[in-house]
Write a protein that holds these residues in place. Structure first.
Motif, short mmCIF file in Angstrom:
data_model
loop_
_atom_site.label_atom_id
_atom_site.label_comp_id
_atom_site.label_asym_id
_atom_site.label_seq_id
_atom_site.Cartn_x
_atom_site.Cartn_y
_atom_site.Cartn_z
N PRO A 46 88.36 -44.35 -30.06
CA PRO A 46 87.33 -45.38 -29.93
C PRO A 46 86.70 -45.32 -28.53
O PRO A 46 87.39 -45.03 -27.55
N PHE A 47 85.41 -45.59 -28.47
CA PHE A 47 84.69 -45.50 -27.20
C PHE A 47 85.36 -46.35 -26.13
O PHE A 47 85.51 -45.92 -24.99
N HIS A 48 85.73 -47.56 -26.54
CA HIS A 48 86.47 -48.41 -25.62
C HIS A 48 87.92 -48.48 -26.07
O HIS A 48 88.17 -48.69 -27.24
N PRO A 49 88.90 -48.28 -25.19
CA PRO A 49 88.78 -48.10 -23.75
C PRO A 49 88.73 -46.64 -23.30
O PRO A 49 88.51 -46.40 -22.11
N TYR A 50 88.94 -45.69 -24.22
CA TYR A 50 89.17 -44.31 -23.78
C TYR A 50 88.01 -43.72 -23.01
O TYR A 50 88.16 -43.18 -21.91
N ILE A 51 86.81 -43.79 -23.60
CA ILE A 51 85.66 -43.14 -22.97
C ILE A 51 85.13 -44.02 -21.82
O ILE A 51 84.67 -43.51 -20.79
N VAL A 52 85.23 -45.32 -22.01
CA VAL A 52 84.75 -46.23 -20.96
C VAL A 52 85.49 -45.96 -19.64
O VAL A 52 84.87 -45.80 -18.59
N ILE A 53 86.81 -45.84 -19.71
CA ILE A 53 87.58 -45.65 -18.47
C ILE A 53 87.32 -44.27 -17.88
O ILE A 53 87.22 -44.09 -16.67
N LEU B 164 86.18 -34.45 -25.38
CA LEU B 164 85.03 -34.40 -24.45
C LEU B 164 85.53 -34.15 -23.03
O LEU B 164 86.46 -34.79 -22.57
N ASN B 165 84.87 -33.21 -22.33
CA ASN B 165 85.28 -32.96 -20.95
C ASN B 165 84.38 -33.75 -19.99
O ASN B 165 83.53 -34.53 -20.43
N TYR B 166 84.54 -33.52 -18.70
CA TYR B 166 83.81 -34.34 -17.73
C TYR B 166 82.31 -34.08 -17.71
O TYR B 166 81.56 -34.88 -17.18
#
Lengths: 259, 421
Positions: B235-242, B38-40
């Motif tokens: 996993p959504f946390h922590p990768y996407i959360v941060i 996923l990009n920004y």
């Protein structure tokens, strides 16, 4: 990441250009250095006090200032008169109060908690005294005009003889910066119309600048607090962003992919 | 969420979770497998959640001080700006927050358009999104009326008058909407009520939007279906959360700049003049985020048809999953669609620009051409493109983009190579 930033910047520039071109009728207003502009912009205390004097002695005979109270004059970020001075200023106005125990209205000297005294009892009275035109309330006037402070500053100095071919009715004046160039207010300022107590020479230019500064404050009384907090908030956000960026890099380095 | 077999560690946790599986939900949300490429552009979902919560919190606080009455609304706003502690801050966050909300939602929508996120199996997410967008416009419009300035009053008059275009019952509907024979106090109080209600409807729909998202999972820049969980996901946390947090902070810097340094630039000066039913402003313009639709409305000479065109311009988006006949989601692999996509972006920006200009002469002509193109894009170009376009072959997985065409994948590939070395 880089591609993202680039696209984001492009969008912002496009929006910016649109925004600038959206500013309707382009008029070149007179320019001056406003001390309250910029990241650390603050009001010039002297200009605010002088501006208050111009407002009281000139503008206030027609223009109301209904959202301000005399206490505001002594508050931080404003003209910062001492409380004693503000009390004297307030007491110099007659305020209608009542009804008293006998059911009668009466007048008394103003107090700090009173709102600025209105020049007319109502809109109709104001119109009747001004050839049908209602002198707008000045509390938020600067924010209510497209050009803001530059517009007000220019308007005060924009009175001129009408160019050939423009005929003006009785009680209508020509002003270079007024929308449609016709204004029902006679030129309010002339050199020396007020006598500044701090020795500043009261030229029309000087008075325009002072009173416009004052009007900027009446429209945005918390401007200084806003600028101060804004700087702190943005610095805080930038530091936090950098820290979070490195945390993110660290976390994502566990898997081999580009963030 | 049926694939979740989560058992809390503690006895209390297990006891609670057996009765209300909140911990299972929390576990699902943290473990939620997300495509790792996923990009920004994908961070705007989180940013929008932030925007909604900000608007609700600041809105509640403003409502404690605001007075919804035609004679007092303007004054109460000035009271908030002057005498309420940090009232100026709360109001400027709320007013600019609306603009930031729309900025984010437009990026979010156009991201969907580019990467085909509306396509099967994500049609419901998309349609819920369109409903949220419609409600946002309603909330924003009614919110703009509340300060009871000149633009508030005349904007409300123009927009409510659109309903008079409905044949036979139009006039009756307008009177019913106003609660009288003109925009007045009853109009203001009902707008305030609805403005208070709508954000909570949006909140509910956002929950559905996210729920519907968590069934098929996120689309991704490559636009192919991926195995979940697999080496393609994190996993959504922590990768996407941060990552969302980082993007949100950048967004907040821009937001803060508007709030603290140019809080009134996105508004109209006339709205600092108290509403006066006897004085019409020289130009009545809506807020910037409604301008493209305003341009479409004005480009049609007939009032009723103009209203229909404006509504169709929004509702047509709901039919998009079926209008776009291409099976390929991501524009990365659709060379022709990619070009039409950018033309559409330009078209909408042009519509926004002419929407702010007087509807006459060249501006009107441009508005008409741009309106026609807008509908042409959705009704003709998109359906045909699916059959005619020669697409680039899709990679088999996002971690193995051997056939990938974009530079993003090239760099990812290089990096992988260097890791192998």
């Amino acid at each position: 990441m880089k591609v993202f930033c680039k696209k984001f910047t492009i969008i912002f520039i496009v929006l910016g250009v649109f925004n600038i071109s959206n500013a309707a009728e382009k008029v070149d207003y007179l320019k001056t250095d406003w001390s309250f502009k910029g990241l650390f912009g603050k009001f010039d205390r002297g200009a605010l006090q002088r501006g208050y004097q111009v407002y009281t002695e000139v503008c206030s005979s027609c223009h109301s200032m209904k959202y301000l109270s005399y206490r505001n004059l002594a508050e931080k970020g404003g003209p910062e008169f001492t409380e004693a001075q503000a009390k004297v200023i307030a007491a110099s106005f007659e305020v209608k109060d009542g009804p008293n125990a006998d059911g009668e209205m009466f007048t008394r000297p103003g107090k700090l908690s009173d709102k600025f005294v209105m020049p007319y009892d109502n809109v109709k009275a104001a119109q009747a005294a001004n050839g049908g035109a209602y002198p707008p309330d000045m509390s938020v006037l600067v924010k209510a005009r497209g050009g803001g402070v530059d517009y007000i500053y220019s308007l005060l100095q924009g009175y001129d003889d009408p160019p050939e071919g423009i005929s003006l009715d009785e009680g209508v004046y020509y002003n270079k910066y007024m929308y449609g160039n016709k204004i029902k207010m006679a030129s309010p300022l002339s050199d020396g119309i007020v006598e500044y107590s701090d020795g500043t020479i009261a030229t029309v230019e000087q008075m325009s600048k002072d009173v416009t500064t004052f009007l900027m404050w009446t429209a945005e009384p918390h401007l200084e607090a806003r600028h101060k907090m804004g700087f702190k908030a943005i610095v805080y956000l930038i530091i936090l962003t950098v820290l979070v960026y490195f945390s993110m890099k660290k976390i994502w380095s566990r898997i081999e992919t580009e963030v | 969420m049926s694939d979740h077999n989560y058992t809390p560690q503690s006895k209390v946790g297990k006891w609670f979770n057996d009765r209300l599986p909140l911990l299972t939900l929390a576990n699902h949300l943290t473990d939620y497998p997300t495509p790792k490429n996923l990009n920004y552009w994908w961070t705007f979902g989180g940013i929008l959640t932030f925007c909604l919560i900000t608007q609700i919190v600041t809105g509640l606080t403003l409502a404690m001080h605001y007075i919804a009455h035609a004679d007092m609304a303007f004054e109460s706003v000035e009271h908030i700006m002057r005498d309420v502690n940090y009232g100026w801050l709360i109001r400027y966050i709320h007013a600019n927050g609306a603009s930031m909300f729309f900025l984010a939602v437009y990026i979010h929508i156009f991201r969907s358009l580019f990467y085909g996120s509306y396509k099967s199996p994500r049609e419901i997410i998309w349609i819920i999104g369109i409903i949220i967008y419609l409600l946002m416009m309603a909330a924003a419009f009614m919110g703009y009326v509340l300060p009871w300035g000149q633009m508030s009053f005349w904007g409300a008059t123009v927009i409510t008058n659109l309903f008079s275009a409905i044949p036979l019952v139009g006039e009756g509907i307008v009177t019913w909407l106003w609660g009288g024979y003109s925009v007045d106090n009853p109009t203001l109080t009902r707008f305030f009520t609805l403005h208070y209600l709508i954000p909570f409807l949006i909140l509910g729909l956002v929950v559905l939007h996210i729920w519907a998202l968590h069934v098929p999972g996120n689309n991704n820049p490559v636009g192919i279906d991926i195995q979940k969980p697999s080496k393609d996901t994190v996993p959504f946390h922590p990768y996407i959360v941060i990552k969302d947090g980082f993007a949100l902070l950048m967004f907040m810097i821009v937001f803060a700049f508007f709030v603290f340094y140019t809080p009134n630039i996105l508004g109209h000066a006339d709205n600092y003049i108290e509403a006066d039913p006897l004085v019409t402003p020289a130009h009545i313009v809506p807020e910037w985020y409604l301008l493209p639709f305003y341009a479409i409305l004005r480009s049609v000479p007939d009032k009723l048809l103009g209203v229909i065109a404006m509504l169709s311009a929004i509702l047509i988006l709901a039919a998009l999953p079926w209008l776009d006949t291409s099976k390929i989601r991501s524009a990365v692999f659709r060379p022709l669609y990619r070009q039409f996509y950018w033309i559409l972006v330009a078209d909408v920006l042009i519509l926004g620009y002419v929407g702010a200009m007087p509807a006459e002469g060249l501006y009107l002509l441009i508005a008409r051409v741009a309106t026609a193109y807008y509908f042409l894009h959705f009704l003709v170009i998109l359906p045909l493109l699916g059959f005619r376009e020669k697409t680039i072959p899709l990679p088999l997985s996002i971690t193995d983009p051997v056939l990938g065409g974009s530079t993003n994948f090239a760099t990812a590939k290089n990096k992988e190579k260097s890791v192998i070395k």
